[in-house]
Design an enzyme around this catalytic site. Structure first.
Site, PDB file in Angstrom:
ATOM      1  N   SER C  52      20.137 -57.823  79.323  1.00  0.00           N
ATOM      2  CA  SER C  52      20.586 -59.079  78.740  1.00  0.00           C
ATOM      3  C   SER C  52      20.707 -60.113  79.849  1.00  0.00           C
ATOM      4  CB  SER C  52      21.932 -58.890  78.041  1.00  0.00           C
ATOM      5  OG  SER C  52      22.302 -60.101  77.405  1.00  0.00           O
ATOM      6  N   GLU C  53      20.178 -61.315  79.597  1.00  0.00           N
ATOM      7  CA  GLU C  53      20.094 -62.346  80.636  1.00  0.00           C
ATOM      8  C   GLU C  53      21.430 -62.636  81.293  1.00  0.00           C
ATOM      9  OE1 GLU C  53      18.641 -62.324  77.615  1.00  0.00           O
ATOM     10  OE2 GLU C  53      17.631 -64.255  77.321  1.00  0.00           O
ATOM     11  N   ASN C  54      22.511 -62.504  80.513  1.00  0.00           N
ATOM     12  CA  ASN C  54      23.814 -62.872  81.066  1.00  0.00           C
ATOM     13  C   ASN C  54      24.365 -61.842  82.043  1.00  0.00           C
ATOM     14  OD1 ASN C  54      23.965 -61.448  78.560  1.00  0.00           O
ATOM     15  ND2 ASN C  54      26.166 -61.765  78.546  1.00  0.00           N
ATOM     16  N   SER C  94      20.518 -61.349  87.692  1.00  0.00           N
ATOM     17  CA  SER C  94      19.930 -61.053  86.391  1.00  0.00           C
ATOM     18  C   SER C  94      18.553 -61.697  86.264  1.00  0.00           C
ATOM     19  CB  SER C  94      20.841 -61.556  85.277  1.00  0.00           C
ATOM     20  OG  SER C  94      20.351 -61.164  84.021  1.00  0.00           O
TER      21      SER C  94
END
Lengths: 228, 236, 228, 236
Positions: C52-54, C94
């Site tokens: 997940s990008e976060n 990330s």
């Protein structure tokens, strides 16, 4: 020439003198070699956080030999300890701290310093010798203030403070203050100003041992240090 | 002695002045320094540039800062969302400038600021409208865009644990922009849920070394942004 | 036009179909919106690590509402869980994972895909509307394979697979495979090749619903999925 | 199932071929993957390019790899030291090419490779001989040098703890180049002192996420490089 060499501060006294100029709360990198000695004289009561290029903030004193851990060394590959509050991080993060201008002070050795603040401390340019730069160029451009710790002259008596560096540069216009056995000299706007001078020399002698014109602080003070 | 603790949250933001660039941590509701933002609203600074991944939700935190008319310009990657009415109405009314930056480029530009990198080439956005007006360059046969650092005057960050030197650890995915923004601001202000003694964060698990932090204020029980939005809370 | 729309896979069936093409051991990012559904159908027995990008690798399923934690959300800001083996990291790290081409697959939605693999999925270019790009441009250029999950046509019946995108691009020549309710289409060297086709359509119909020339895999297979 | 463990150290390096670029972690004796380097010597690959901060010490590890004539070119920041005789004699005899890179630039170039950054501008080395032949550019009144990524075919890394997905934690200052090198190589090979079950490294304290790691081999009791050098050990 050696015989005529004026007796200024010893190396440990010079380390003591520099340590006095490191304020409480400063983040500081002490370069490999002589500058590491400064860590021995940090004034009691000041909290000063020492950075090591290999990924440490908050280095404590050297451990007893039996407590040395080869995975806890400084940039000079000597065993160190961690203070409470220390942090460990990787090499990119460590140099982000340096290059990103987060350090207040670094103390570096020098082969030569020029009147405009140019620093040469990584190579004599001798052909064929193994070169090594380490983190010197990053520290030179990264720290808010760059203190140089050096003998005023080479062993052969040649000035190390010069009009223009003949050795390959580490960084251009980076040095803030030069601490030598004979004087404390500020570098501002391309000019040298002597702030403190050892009692073993007078202005004329000091100028004679220096390869660039010296100015004099209005409140020129003696450069002294206790026996350490 | 190094003691970055400040007594209260108003003092923590007392010198944020008009026109400042403020980096605000958080991604959605995770990691939003809501109490610090509310203190900034109380403080009254105007004409701010705010850097945040999003544009604020509901009527609290960043959305409240916008709603109070304090923000002139926003730099973000994704200001849209179902409860981003405040941002939308200000944007559509032309009361808010927006610089839209891809999320990874936003993170990397902040990191560059903190790491002393003068600029970098990224393949992200090459050939798109978000690269218009930017220098492009082919490297190894791939188009890249030159991106420059984003520096903040201040950063407002939420952390889980802090010590008085400013060492930080974050909880779960609330870490997000905190570590990069801490490095990218002239003054980094942190609200931490817990203050621990020096050494209370083991050195190997410190996420943000204290050198990147200037002020710590303890907010032991920060508001849940999700609950506040569901309740329809407004600030002030 | 809507009345004549051929009945292909449902959205969940499409998610199921895409999930079958994600191999054991893959590192995968499922884009915001429809692509998240793919996570519900990852075949049992495969270990697939979701990014997940976060700042998460190793996301697990959605928690029960009472277990939701607002500090553990995905890029779509929905609560998630962590699998054993998960790792958390900051935003720069990330996107270093994304931009650095460490992800094997990302699944993205689309407004339009062009025959050369150009993707438009972040903006319709409508003036005045609030734009939002998030991590879409990073994912488009970063993942080794970019799967697009989309209806074959817009609600109005217009082709979403086109000769050239009229909407602002997310990335150029980035799409590897297009999964629609009607077909699975590989994008190779600027050409579209139908690998699977729904039974509700024939070649002529599919071509009629597509805005760019289609080629056909020698082993063209039916696009089917169980009821899910 | 994802299981990056390999049975033995010879298998871990079995595909490192002639001409490969190998990133080797460690700073001095901290973090040196000595057992992996020795396995690489046994493997026999020649004509290697090695990236390491230093140039090897004594007659073990990297120094032994050089002494066996396997290294054509080295990229490092500081190959000098009191016990770096092997490097010195090979360098002075013209049997080793050297690319000298400032330490921070070395770390950042490795990071750039792992992060998909095509190049970056750094103020480090501007106006020095180490910037000669490189593109320079003034940004905000400061001279910068354009630096390009350093990618590896393989990375050899020492970690403290690993799980079968390849998540890593490091011990003390042995972390140094490990995290950036793990991201910068096509194949990252790790020797870990301890293997733990999945979840054995808490998610918030994972330093290298497993996505950057390809092979794990457990070396529970790695040699002390310092002791080996003091004893005068040689390899093979």
């Amino acid at each position: 020439m050696n015989a005529a060499r004026p007796a200024g501060l010893t190396r440990n006294q010079l380390a003591w003198r520099i340590a006095q100029d490191i304020p409480d709360g400063a983040y500081v990198n002490l370069g490999i070699g002589q500058p590491v000695l400064v860590g021995n004289y940090l004034p009691a009561g000041r909290e000063i956080v020492l950075h090591s290029e290999n990924g440490i903030l908050g280095m404590g004193p050297e451990p007893a030999p039996e407590d040395a851990d080869e995975e806890l060394i400084n940039a000079g590959k000597k065993p160190v300890t961690l203070l409470p509050g220390a942090a460990l991080f990787n090499q990119a993060e460590s140099f982000a701290i340096v290059r990103g201008r987060h350090l207040d002070i670094c103390v570096l050795g020098a082969f030569q310093v020029a009147a405009n603040g140019d620093l040469a401390n990584w190579s004599t340019g001798a052909p064929g010798a193994v070169p090594g730069v380490g983190g010197a160029m990053d520290l030179a451009i990264g720290a808010s203030r760059v203190f140089v710790m050096t003998d005023h002259c080479t062993r052969g008596g040649a000035p190390k403070i010069v009009g223009e560096c003949s050795y390959p540069l580490t960084g251009r216009r980076v040095v803030t203050t030069i601490y030598t056995d004979l004087a404390v000299i500020d570098v501002t706007a391309g000019r040298l100003t002597v702030r403190e001078m050892a009692e073993a020399v007078d202005r004329e002698t000091l100028q004679g041992l220096t390869g660039a014109p010296l100015g004099w602080a209005p409140a020129l003070r003696p450069l002294t240090a206790p026996r350490v | 002695m190094i003691d970055k603790r400040v007594a209260d949250i108003a003092e923590a933001v007392a010198d944020i002045g008009d026109g400042a660039t403020v980096l605000i941590g958080g991604f959605g509701e995770a990691g939003s320094p809501t109490e610090l933002i509310h203190a900034l609203i109380d403080r009254g600074a105007r004409d701010l540039t705010v850097v945040n991944n999003n544009g604020g939700n509901g009527h609290i935190g960043l959305a409240a800062l916008v709603e109070q008319g304090r923000v002139r310009r926003m730099v973000c990657s994704y200001p849209r969302s179902s409860d981003a009415d405040v941002f939308r109405s200000f944007y559509e009314a032309g009361k808010l400038e927006l610089e839209l930056v891809p999320q990874g480029t936003l993170a990397e530009r902040l990191r560059a600021a903190g790491a002393g990198i003068g600029g970098f080439y990224t393949p992200t956005a090459a050939g798109t409208v978000l690269a218009e007006g930017k220098e492009c360059r082919e490297i190894d046969g791939v188009d890249h865009v030159l991106e420059l650092p984003i520096r903040g005057d201040f950063a407002l960050i939420k952390a889980e644990t802090a010590d008085r030197w400013g060492n930080l650890a974050y909880r779960l995915a609330a870490r997000n922009f905190g570590p990069v923004m801490c490095t990218a601001a002239r003054v980094t202000i942190v609200q931490a849920r817990r203050l621990v003694p020096l050494g209370g964060i083991p050195p190997e698990t410190v996420v943000t070394p204290g050198i990147h932090v200037d002020r710590i204020v303890t907010v032991p029980d920060p508001m849940s942004e999700r609950d506040a939005i569901l309740r329809g809370d407004r600030y002030p």
